[in-house]
Design a protein around this motif. Structure first.
Motif, PDB file in Angstrom:
ATOM      1  N   LEU A  16       0.832  -1.202   0.000  1.00 24.71           N
ATOM      2  CA  LEU A  16       0.000   0.000   0.000  1.00 24.71           C
ATOM      3  C   LEU A  16       0.869   1.254   0.000  1.00 24.71           C
ATOM      4  CD1 LEU A  16      -2.737   1.432   0.191  1.00 24.71           C
ATOM      5  CD2 LEU A  16      -2.558   1.217   2.679  1.00 24.71           C
ATOM      6  N   LEU A  17       1.889   1.290   0.842  1.00 24.79           N
ATOM      7  CA  LEU A  17       2.781   2.450   0.893  1.00 24.79           C
ATOM      8  C   LEU A  17       3.495   2.647  -0.438  1.00 24.79           C
ATOM      9  CD1 LEU A  17       4.247   2.091   4.497  1.00 24.79           C
ATOM     10  CD2 LEU A  17       2.533   3.734   3.679  1.00 24.79           C
ATOM     11  N   TYR A  18       3.908   1.563  -1.083  1.00 26.75           N
ATOM     12  CA  TYR A  18       4.538   1.649  -2.396  1.00 26.75           C
ATOM     13  C   TYR A  18       3.556   2.223  -3.421  1.00 26.75           C
ATOM     14  CZ  TYR A  18       6.973   0.439  -6.653  1.00 26.75           C
ATOM     15  OH  TYR A  18       7.595   0.498  -7.866  1.00 26.75           O
ATOM     16  N   SER A  19       2.294   1.779  -3.356  1.00 29.83           N
ATOM     17  CA  SER A  19       1.271   2.261  -4.289  1.00 29.83           C
ATOM     18  C   SER A  19       1.028   3.751  -4.098  1.00 29.83           C
ATOM     19  CB  SER A  19      -0.034   1.500  -4.097  1.00 29.83           C
ATOM     20  OG  SER A  19       0.146   0.142  -4.359  1.00 29.83           O
ATOM     21  N   GLY A  32      -0.950   5.918 -16.216  1.00 30.51           N
ATOM     22  CA  GLY A  32      -1.219   5.429 -17.564  1.00 30.51           C
ATOM     23  C   GLY A  32      -1.437   3.928 -17.577  1.00 30.51           C
ATOM     24  N   ASN A  33      -2.160   3.493 -18.580  1.00 31.36           N
ATOM     25  CA  ASN A  33      -2.488   2.081 -18.720  1.00 31.36           C
ATOM     26  C   ASN A  33      -1.215   1.245 -18.883  1.00 31.36           C
ATOM     27  OD1 ASN A  33      -4.332  -0.019 -18.864  1.00 31.36           O
ATOM     28  ND2 ASN A  33      -4.461   0.092 -21.084  1.00 31.36           N
ATOM     29  N   LYS A  34      -1.151   0.132 -18.196  1.00 32.07           N
ATOM     30  CA  LYS A  34      -0.021  -0.813 -18.240  1.00 32.07           C
ATOM     31  C   LYS A  34       1.268  -0.255 -17.626  1.00 32.07           C
ATOM     32  CE  LYS A  34      -2.280  -3.979 -20.531  1.00 32.07           C
ATOM     33  NZ  LYS A  34      -2.665  -5.223 -19.981  1.00 32.07           N
ATOM     34  N   TYR A  35       1.187   0.812 -16.842  1.00 35.22           N
ATOM     35  CA  TYR A  35       2.376   1.353 -16.194  1.00 35.22           C
ATOM     36  C   TYR A  35       3.011   0.319 -15.272  1.00 35.22           C
ATOM     37  CZ  TYR A  35       5.330   4.466 -13.411  1.00 35.22           C
ATOM     38  OH  TYR A  35       6.394   5.049 -12.783  1.00 35.22           O
ATOM     39  N   THR A  36       2.182  -0.394 -14.525  1.00 36.86           N
ATOM     40  CA  THR A  36       2.739  -1.382 -13.601  1.00 36.86           C
ATOM     41  C   THR A  36       3.468  -2.491 -14.349  1.00 36.86           C
ATOM     42  OG1 THR A  36       0.599  -2.487 -13.519  1.00 36.86           O
ATOM     43  CG2 THR A  36       1.123  -1.016 -11.713  1.00 36.86           C
ATOM     44  N   SER A  37       2.929  -2.949 -15.459  1.00 37.04           N
ATOM     45  CA  SER A  37       3.582  -4.057 -16.171  1.00 37.04           C
ATOM     46  C   SER A  37       4.784  -3.606 -16.985  1.00 37.04           C
ATOM     47  CB  SER A  37       2.577  -4.788 -17.066  1.00 37.04           C
ATOM     48  OG  SER A  37       2.048  -3.927 -18.032  1.00 37.04           O
ATOM     49  N   HIS A  38       4.767  -2.397 -17.534  1.00 40.14           N
ATOM     50  CA  HIS A  38       5.872  -1.948 -18.381  1.00 40.14           C
ATOM     51  C   HIS A  38       6.979  -1.218 -17.629  1.00 40.14           C
ATOM     52  CE1 HIS A  38       3.981  -3.314 -21.984  1.00 40.14           C
ATOM     53  NE2 HIS A  38       2.940  -2.516 -21.849  1.00 40.14           N
ATOM     54  N   VAL A  39       6.665  -0.633 -16.499  1.00 39.95           N
ATOM     55  CA  VAL A  39       7.681   0.120 -15.755  1.00 39.95           C
ATOM     56  C   VAL A  39       8.048  -0.577 -14.450  1.00 39.95           C
ATOM     57  CG1 VAL A  39       8.208   2.320 -14.639  1.00 39.95           C
ATOM     58  CG2 VAL A  39       6.928   2.297 -16.781  1.00 39.95           C
ATOM     59  N   ILE A  40       7.056  -0.838 -13.599  1.00 45.15           N
ATOM     60  CA  ILE A  40       7.338  -1.414 -12.288  1.00 45.15           C
ATOM     61  C   ILE A  40       7.792  -2.865 -12.402  1.00 45.15           C
ATOM     62  CG2 ILE A  40       6.335  -2.017 -10.055  1.00 45.15           C
ATOM     63  CD1 ILE A  40       4.533   0.429 -10.362  1.00 45.15           C
ATOM     64  N   GLU A  59      -0.502  -7.736  -4.995  1.00 55.18           N
ATOM     65  CA  GLU A  59      -1.583  -8.705  -5.176  1.00 55.18           C
ATOM     66  C   GLU A  59      -2.975  -8.136  -5.387  1.00 55.18           C
ATOM     67  OE1 GLU A  59       0.372  -9.771  -2.202  1.00 55.18           O
ATOM     68  OE2 GLU A  59       1.450 -11.395  -3.159  1.00 55.18           O
ATOM     69  N   SER A  60      -3.401  -7.200  -4.612  1.00 56.91           N
ATOM     70  CA  SER A  60      -4.758  -6.695  -4.774  1.00 56.91           C
ATOM     71  C   SER A  60      -4.851  -5.871  -6.047  1.00 56.91           C
ATOM     72  CB  SER A  60      -5.156  -5.839  -3.578  1.00 56.91           C
ATOM     73  OG  SER A  60      -6.431  -5.289  -3.789  1.00 56.91           O
ATOM     74  N   ILE A  61      -5.927  -6.048  -6.778  1.00 54.62           N
ATOM     75  CA  ILE A  61      -6.127  -5.289  -8.011  1.00 54.62           C
ATOM     76  C   ILE A  61      -6.249  -3.799  -7.710  1.00 54.62           C
ATOM     77  CG2 ILE A  61      -8.640  -5.403  -8.129  1.00 54.62           C
ATOM     78  CD1 ILE A  61      -8.252  -6.092 -11.126  1.00 54.62           C
ATOM     79  N   ILE A  62      -6.582  -3.471  -6.480  1.00 54.56           N
ATOM     80  CA  ILE A  62      -6.686  -2.068  -6.082  1.00 54.56           C
ATOM     81  C   ILE A  62      -5.347  -1.360  -6.253  1.00 54.56           C
ATOM     82  CG2 ILE A  62      -7.081  -0.509  -4.125  1.00 54.56           C
ATOM     83  CD1 ILE A  62      -9.150  -2.515  -3.115  1.00 54.56           C
ATOM     84  N   PHE A  63      -4.262  -2.002  -5.880  1.00 54.95           N
ATOM     85  CA  PHE A  63      -2.940  -1.372  -5.985  1.00 54.95           C
ATOM     86  C   PHE A  63      -2.595  -1.063  -7.440  1.00 54.95           C
ATOM     87  CE2 PHE A  63      -1.999  -4.026  -2.028  1.00 54.95           C
ATOM     88  CZ  PHE A  63      -2.371  -3.007  -1.174  1.00 54.95           C
ATOM     89  N   SER A  64      -2.773  -2.034  -8.325  1.00 53.30           N
ATOM     90  CA  SER A  64      -2.419  -1.789  -9.728  1.00 53.30           C
ATOM     91  C   SER A  64      -3.382  -0.796 -10.377  1.00 53.30           C
ATOM     92  CB  SER A  64      -2.370  -3.097 -10.510  1.00 53.30           C
ATOM     93  OG  SER A  64      -3.587  -3.773 -10.435  1.00 53.30           O
ATOM     94  N   LEU A  65      -4.662  -0.822 -10.007  1.00 54.41           N
ATOM     95  CA  LEU A  65      -5.603   0.162 -10.547  1.00 54.41           C
ATOM     96  C   LEU A  65      -5.243   1.574 -10.100  1.00 54.41           C
ATOM     97  CD1 LEU A  65      -9.096  -1.561 -10.254  1.00 54.41           C
ATOM     98  CD2 LEU A  65      -7.980  -0.803 -12.338  1.00 54.41           C
ATOM     99  N   SER A 115      -7.123 -10.806  -3.854  1.00 54.77           N
ATOM    100  CA  SER A 115      -5.928 -11.539  -4.272  1.00 54.77           C
ATOM    101  C   SER A 115      -5.328 -11.066  -5.578  1.00 54.77           C
ATOM    102  CB  SER A 115      -6.259 -13.031  -4.391  1.00 54.77           C
ATOM    103  OG  SER A 115      -7.176 -13.240  -5.433  1.00 54.77           O
ATOM    104  N   GLY A 116      -5.968 -10.195  -6.297  1.00 54.40           N
ATOM    105  CA  GLY A 116      -5.431  -9.718  -7.563  1.00 54.40           C
ATOM    106  C   GLY A 116      -5.729 -10.674  -8.688  1.00 54.40           C
ATOM    107  N   THR A 117      -5.178 -10.359  -9.838  1.00 53.02           N
ATOM    108  CA  THR A 117      -5.425 -11.211 -10.997  1.00 53.02           C
ATOM    109  C   THR A 117      -4.392 -12.324 -11.026  1.00 53.02           C
ATOM    110  OG1 THR A 117      -4.069  -9.786 -12.373  1.00 53.02           O
ATOM    111  CG2 THR A 117      -6.417  -9.363 -12.373  1.00 53.02           C
ATOM    112  N   ILE A 118      -4.857 -13.524 -11.084  1.00 55.75           N
ATOM    113  CA  ILE A 118      -3.980 -14.683 -11.184  1.00 55.75           C
ATOM    114  C   ILE A 118      -4.212 -15.291 -12.555  1.00 55.75           C
ATOM    115  CG2 ILE A 118      -3.452 -16.965 -10.267  1.00 55.75           C
ATOM    116  CD1 ILE A 118      -4.355 -15.911  -7.535  1.00 55.75           C
TER     117      ILE A 118
END
Length: 167
Positions: A16-19, A32-40, A59-65, A115-118
């Motif tokens: 949460l703190l990282y988010s 921006g869309n896909k920032y977590t997958s392309h940058v983080i 894990e939680s989809i809330i963090f990536s959203l 749990s996020g997207t698995i």
């Protein structure tokens, strides 16, 4: 998972703190869309906090959203899910073929939030929910073509009794 601490409260707190730190510059609309997958989570890179501890997959989809789409995207996402749940709930008795749609949407939302997207689990949830919503749209279209009034509201026993008395 002992190496990463599993999903302990401390682990989730670090995520949460990282988010929060990741959305600091753009909290309303996100990075921006896909920032977590392309940058983080770019190739050969793992997300880690300021002390270098691994953050897992946020894990939680809330963090990536929050990171990708900000607060506006997070609220929009859950409003869309709420709208789908309400529609499926309203038609659960009229259309027996979609009776499991409400349960699928509710449990899927809970699963993705906790749990996020698995893998492709979210894709399958939205595929089956979309098929059921399409069935509702088809039902409404047939009713429209036949000049039959269709209401999104559940009919009560009193309304059914009144309709029977009029006939």
């Amino acid at each position: 998972n002992t190496e990463h601490g599993g999903s302990s409260l401390d682990f989730r707190e670090r995520q949460l703190l990282y988010s929060v730190a990741a959305i600091y510059n753009s909290p309303i609309f996100g990075n921006g869309n896909k920032y977590t997958s392309h940058v983080i989570f770019a190739e050969e890179t793992r997300a880690s906090d300021s002390s270098g501890r691994d953050l897992g997959g946020l894990e939680s989809i809330i963090f990536s959203l929050l990171i990708d789409r900000g607060f506006f995207g997070l609220v929009s996402y859950y409003l869309l899910l709420l709208w789908m749940c309400v529609l499926l709930f309203r038609y659960r008795e009229k259309l027996q073929q979609i009776s499991g749609g409400f349960a699928l949407m509710t449990s899927g939302t809970l699963f993705l939030t906790l749990s996020g997207t698995i893998g492709n689990s979210s894709s399958f949830i939205f595929l089956f929910t979309g098929l059921q919503l399409g069935y509702i749209a088809q039902y409404k279209q047939i009713a429209y073509d036949n000049d039959t009034e269709v209401s999104d509201e559940d009919e009560t026993e009193e309304e059914n009794d009144q309709d029977a008395e009029k006939a």
